[in-house]
Every structure is written in structure tokens, then in C-alpha cells.
Motif scaffolding. Structure first.
Motif, PDB file in Angstrom:
ATOM      1  N   THR A 250       0.713  -1.051   0.001  1.00 33.48           N
ATOM      2  CA  THR A 250      -0.012  -0.028   0.000  1.00 33.48           C
ATOM      3  C   THR A 250       0.826   1.255   0.134  1.00 33.48           C
ATOM      4  O   THR A 250       0.779   2.233  -0.561  1.00 33.48           O
ATOM      5  N   GLY A 253       2.646   2.343  -3.261  1.00 32.43           N
ATOM      6  CA  GLY A 253       1.910   2.868  -4.513  1.00 32.43           C
ATOM      7  C   GLY A 253       1.338   1.936  -5.774  1.00 32.43           C
ATOM      8  O   GLY A 253       1.195   2.460  -6.595  1.00 32.43           O
ATOM      9  N   VAL A 254       2.038   0.701  -5.403  1.00 33.95           N
ATOM     10  CA  VAL A 254       1.914  -0.246  -6.383  1.00 33.95           C
ATOM     11  C   VAL A 254       0.227  -0.614  -6.540  1.00 33.95           C
ATOM     12  O   VAL A 254      -0.281  -0.651  -5.851  1.00 33.95           O
ATOM     13  N   SER A 255       0.105  -0.825  -7.892  1.00 37.89           N
ATOM     14  CA  SER A 255      -1.457  -0.973  -8.253  1.00 37.89           C
ATOM     15  C   SER A 255      -1.981  -2.285  -7.668  1.00 37.89           C
ATOM     16  O   SER A 255      -1.167  -3.223  -7.322  1.00 37.89           O
ATOM     17  N   GLU A 256      -3.052  -2.332  -6.960  1.00 35.30           N
ATOM     18  CA  GLU A 256      -3.755  -3.495  -6.580  1.00 35.30           C
ATOM     19  C   GLU A 256      -3.778  -4.736  -7.314  1.00 35.30           C
ATOM     20  O   GLU A 256      -3.751  -5.815  -6.979  1.00 35.30           O
ATOM     21  N   ASP A 257      -4.120  -4.312  -8.815  1.00 32.42           N
ATOM     22  CA  ASP A 257      -4.035  -5.571  -9.703  1.00 32.42           C
ATOM     23  C   ASP A 257      -2.733  -6.254  -9.917  1.00 32.42           C
ATOM     24  O   ASP A 257      -2.707  -7.490  -9.709  1.00 32.42           O
TER      25      ASP A 257
END
Length: 333
Positions: A250, A253-257
């Protein structure tokens, strides 16, 4: 530009006895501290810390970080009293609120983490101050206990208590009650902007300023004259962290996908084959964004970005290769 303060971070990617050599070498080269990880179910921090204390003379030794859920408060205080006996005035107690799913998987319910941490620090500090403590909170209940030193130093112990905070509320609590913050790794330098504001807000509640809060920061650091090799080594580490430590994912900043796709490949514990299978999902751009990886020049420039945004002492995690290469790159002596 050379750094005034620099520290070493050791986890489990080396033989434990080699770690003793790395710490002695870091001390020779001017590093101010070594921090020992305690994260996955691999190495505890206390045994290596004791070993480092026994073979060095000046370097500070910190837990980076241990959780506040699994050690009884009396044992926690006695442990750091014992470490201080080995290395008086050189021990740092780094505490963190731990993380799920690991905590849940071993039967720990991490409820009200802010209250639990506040109570832990209050009782621990009083015990290390050699007070007799009676305390009845929500998480800690002690009656008339004290550190029972008959043979040895009965004076209050100089053990700094640092909080490994990641989220905004824990960061504010750190500014209010801790001696410092151990800022997390796998975050971009700009993450520190909000963290500084949160620490300052907490410090103000206690009548302090941001300058009263030490702010060492963990930084994943892979140094190699072959910059591409350094980046690929870091890619494997990030693959594992993003899958297994949601709070870091979280904050990065990495995308959840992307995180979900990595998690669909990695088991628990992750195998080296699974990590290799999923590592293509971690881009070069992400490696450069949240770590100091590449040639020595590239790594130094990235570490400086964290210092420019409020970190007081980079705690460098040598990923891959020989830790002595990293120590030589950032040596202050």
C-alpha cells in the motif's frame, strides 16, 4: 555527496556468522548502527543482536523491528536490559505493530494497534528506567514488577525506543511518544513528505518539534557495477514483499491488480521458483521508484533523495552480492 550518518540492515540473506563479519567491517568503515530484521518466520532479531554486541565496541545495535504482541512486557524489558549489559548505551529497541496475514496465521489478533503500542512503550520505558511498575491497561496488566537486578548495573538504562511506523496514525503516535521513527522501505522518497507532517503533528502534542524525533529510514539497496544485475536482484525481493506484506504494498503505491497477480503465483512461504515466475510483474520503473538499485553512483543518488526528504540516517539493506560492496560504497571512514 558523502552522508554524515549511515547504518546497515541485515535480514536473512546471508550466513549468520558472515553477518558478524559484515557488522565488524561496517564499524570499521564508520557506520553508526546495524539493525537486525525480524519479519517473516525466519530469524528472530535478539540472537543476532547479542552476537553483534559481543564482537563490536562502538556501533549501535537496533531491532529493526520486533513486534509488540508476542513477547510478554516483563520479558521484553529483561531482554533489552540483557542486551544493554552486553553493549551499554549502544542498544536501540525498534518496535512495530506487526502485520497480517502473518500475525493472524499464528493466532494473534491485532486489535487496537495504537492503544496496544502506547501501553507497550509506556510500561517498557518505565521498566528500563528501573522503576517499580503497577499498570492496568487494556493490553498490559502488571503488579509491582521491576527488573530484578541483584548482580550488575541497577541504574536506569539508556535504551532508545524507536517505532517502525508506516500508516499515518501510527506515524503521529511515534512523533508523540517515541524517541524516533524507523521509516519503512519500499516506498518512494515522496512518501516521506506526508510522514514528516504526521511525525510533526504527533510531536506537537507532546510539546516537541520534528527535530526532536530521529528519523532513520530503511532503504533497499542493491549495488553492482553492472547496474542491470543490481536491478534484477532487487526485482526478486520486491516480488516477495509485495505479495506478503500488504502494508508495504500500500505504501509503495503499486497497483492492487499487480499485487493480486503476484499473490496468485506466490505461495506461503514463497519458493524461489515462484518468485522467478512472478518477478516480470515488477517493472524497472518500480525498482527505481522505491529502491536504491543500480551502479554505486545511481544507488548513492537515490539514497540522497530519502535524506533530502527528511530521513536522518539511511539504514541500507544490501540485496544480493556481498554486503561489503555496499559498505564500501557508503563508508564514512
Amino acid at each position: 555527496m558523502a552522508l554524515d550518518r549511515v547504518a546497515l540492515y541485515l535480514q536473512d540473506a546471508h550466513d549468520l556468522r558472515d553477518g558478524l563479519d559484515y557488522v565488524r567491517y561496517a564499524e570499521e568503515r564508520g557506520f553508526e548502527a546495524v539493525w537486525q530484521a525480524e519479519s517473516r518466520l525466519v530469524r528472530d532479531a535478539i540472537v543476532p543482536m547479542a552476537a553483534y554486541a559481543a564482537v563490536t565496541e562502538r556501533i549501535q545495535i537496533g531491532s529493526g523491528v520486533i513486534n509488540n504482541w508476542t513477547r510478554n512486557i516483563g520479558l521484553l524489558a529483561a531482554t533489552f536490559l540483557t542486551l544493554d549489559d552486553l553493549a551499554p548505551g549502544r542498544i536501540i529497541c525498534g518496535l512495530g505493530a506487526w502485520w497480517d496475514p502473518l500475525a493472524k496465521n499464528v493466532g494473534i489478533e491485532r486489535r487496537k494497534p495504537l492503544t496496544a503500542m502506547r501501553e507497550t512503550i509506556e510500561v517498557l520505558r518505565r521498566l528500563l528506567n528501573m522503576e517499580t511498575v503497577t499498570y492496568h491497561g487494556e493490553f498490559h496488566h502488571v503488579d509491582g514488577i521491576q527488573l530484578d537486578v541483584v548482580h550488575g548495573n541497577t541504574e536506569p538504562r539508556d535504551v532508545r525506543i524507536m517505532l517502525g511506523a508506516t500508516g499515518p496514525k501510527m506515524m503521529e503516535l511515534t512523533g508523540e511518544i517515541a524517541d524516533g521513527a524507523v521509516l519503512n522501505y519500499c516506498v518512494p522518497p515522496e512518501y516521506n513528505d506526508a510522514a514528516m507532517q504526521q511525525l510533526e503533528a504527533g510531536a506537537k502534542r507532546a510539546g516537541r518539534s520534528l527535530d526532536d524525533i530521529d528519523r532513520p529510514q530503511l532503504v533497499v539497496c542493491s549495488v553492482d557495477e553492472d547496474g542491470e544485475q543490481a536491478i534484477d536482484t532487487t526485482r526478486e525481493l520486491l516480488t516477495q514483499y509485495l505479495a506478503q506484506q500488504p502494508h508495504i504494498a500500500t505504501a509503495s503505491g503499486v497497483s492492487e491488480d499487480v499485487v493480486k497477480e503476484i499473490q496468485s503465483i506466490l505461495g506461503w512461504p514463497a519458493t524461489h521458483e515462484q518468485i522467478k515466475q512472478a518477478k516480470h510483474l515488477v517493472s524497472d520503473e518500480l525498482v527505481h521508484k522505491i529502491t536504491a538499485s543500480g551502479t554505486p553512483e545511481q544507488a548513492c543518488a537515490k539514497v540522497q533523495e530519502y535524506v533530502d526528504r527528511g530521513a536522518t540516517c539511511p539504514i541500507l539493506y544490501p540485496v544480493g552480492g556481498n554486503a561489503k560492496t555496499l559498505i564500501d560504497t557508503f563508508a564514512t571512514a
